[in-house]
Enzyme design. Structure first.
Site, mmCIF file in Angstrom:
data_model
loop_
_atom_site.group_PDB
_atom_site.id
_atom_site.type_symbol
_atom_site.label_atom_id
_atom_site.label_comp_id
_atom_site.label_asym_id
_atom_site.label_seq_id
_atom_site.Cartn_x
_atom_site.Cartn_y
_atom_site.Cartn_z
ATOM 1 C CB VAL A 250 -1.444 2.525 -9.753
ATOM 2 C CG1 VAL A 250 -1.722 1.034 -9.809
ATOM 3 C CG2 VAL A 250 -2.727 3.281 -9.467
ATOM 4 C CG HIS A 251 3.576 1.460 -6.229
ATOM 5 N ND1 HIS A 251 3.230 2.758 -5.916
ATOM 6 C CD2 HIS A 251 3.818 0.839 -5.050
ATOM 7 C CE1 HIS A 251 3.257 2.906 -4.599
ATOM 8 N NE2 HIS A 251 3.602 1.760 -4.056
ATOM 9 N N GLY A 252 1.115 -1.207 -6.530
ATOM 10 C CA GLY A 252 0.931 -2.406 -5.716
ATOM 11 C C GLY A 252 0.760 -3.655 -6.559
#
Length: 367
Positions: free
Chosen positions: A205-207
């Site tokens: 998860v990095h958005g």
């Protein structure tokens, strides 16, 4: 004169264009690589190029970070200067980053033709910058290389002539094949982390939509922890630098059952992905790679530019609440990985080179 100039700015673009660059090396096609430096983070640097046995980029612009307008404007000017220096017949772009948009626009306003690898991906969420960065390059490109028939259909529906479109499969298959074949330390990452194959959940998860909203970020972490606990599995989360910064900024704690580790090089991440029981991600690239590797995916977004993955049951979309994440992981584990990847056979780079106006001295192309 240079035949092809590859414009890259992110790890994803480098990974997916590396097979085409390698094909140029094999067949002695005169080419150059322009690295914009859009997302550095130790990213498009020597280790990644080493993994694909490629030389360093010919030109590094290092534009750095900034607002979308500031960064794209700076890249337009710098890429234009680089293209003047390289003087290519065709500029090649891939992806949905600002480098993709700037590279396509800069080349389209100059003499080079534009080749678009990975054309036709659509999430249909025009509120996101990524969708703009997908659509505009497709409409200024002279050669469009679509990974799937669905991508081709999307392009035709938008009024792009079929004569400019070639369905090639995804170069992600070529890249994954290369990394797995070259991986002499296969399994080393699992040993280092004390992990067993199919014995853990992988989180990616990095958005901005997820990590810039502290409540949403906490909810996703809680959902991952809940799913891991329900199935007796640890959650392994390689945390990208920006996600780590937001954790510290918002005071987001990593719950028990989720192990936050340092970001991994591409080859090591592929090992983790291939060995995981389920991957929880907000990355379209990881959705595609999981599908190719036969790993069930739960997408922590409300839309996807890889609808093929949901249609064949490889991906469950829009699971963003803790209960929804837990339920989707349960369904994914129960369903297994009985699907056929729609992304081709690993010869996309060959097909792309066949479709470009380059001089190639070689024998019969292996399809």
């Amino acid at each position: 004169m240079t035949e092809l100039a590859f414009v890259i700015g992110t790890v994803s673009e480098a990974v997916r264009l590396a097979p085409v660059i390698r094909a140029c090396e094999r067949y002695e096609v005169d080419h150059a690589v322009i690295d914009t430096g859009e997302r550095r983070f130790g990213g498009v640097e020597r280790p990644l190029f080493d993994q694909f046995d490629l030389p360093a980029p010919d030109i590094t612009l290092d534009v750095g970070t900034g607002s979308h307008g500031e960064q794209t404007g700076m890249m337009l000017a710098e890429i234009e200067r680089a293209l003047v220096e390289v003087d290519p017949d065709t500029a090649v772009v891939h992806g949905d980053a600002n480098s993709t948009l700037a590279g396509a626009i800069a080349a389209s306003k100059m003499r080079p033709e534009v080749a678009r690898v990975g054309a036709g991906l659509r999430s249909f969420d025009r509120r996101t910058s990524a969708e703009t960065n997908r659509v505009v390059p497709d409409h200024v490109a002279d050669y469009l290389f679509a990974p799937t028939e669905k991508n081709r259909w999307y392009l035709i529906r938008e009024g792009i002539t079929e004569l400019r479109i070639t369905v090639t499969g995804s170069t992600a298959v070529d890249a994954l094949d290369r990394v797995r074949e070259a991986g002499s330390d296969e399994g080393a990452v699992l040993d280092d982390l004390g992990l067993a194959e199919d014995g853990f959940l992988l989180m990616d998860v990095h958005g901005r939509t997820n990590v810039d909203d502290p409540d949403r970020f906490r909810s996703l972490l809680e959902g991952a922890a809940r799913a891991g606990h329900a199935h007796g599995m640890e959650v392994v989360y390689p945390v990208q630098p920006r996600a780590r910064e937001q954790m510290e900024r918002f005071g987001v704690d990593v719950p028990a059952g989720v192990r936050a580790i340092d970001p991994q090089e591409y080859a090591e991440f592929v090992q983790l992905l291939g060995a995981s029981a389920v991957v929880l991600t907000d990355s379209g690239d990881v959705q595609e790679e999981a599908c190719i590797l036969g790993v069930p995916c739960v997408t922590l977004r409300n839309n996807t530019e890889r609808p093929e993955t949901t249609e064949i049951g490889a991906n469950r979309l829009g699971q963003c609440s803790p209960d929804g994440i837990n339920r989707a992981v349960t369904e994914s584990l129960a369903a297994g990985a009985d699907w056929e990847s729609p992304y081709g056979d690993g010869d996309a780079a060959e097909r792309i080179l066949d479709g470009l106006p380059v001089s190639v001295e070689r024998g019969e192309v292996v399809r």
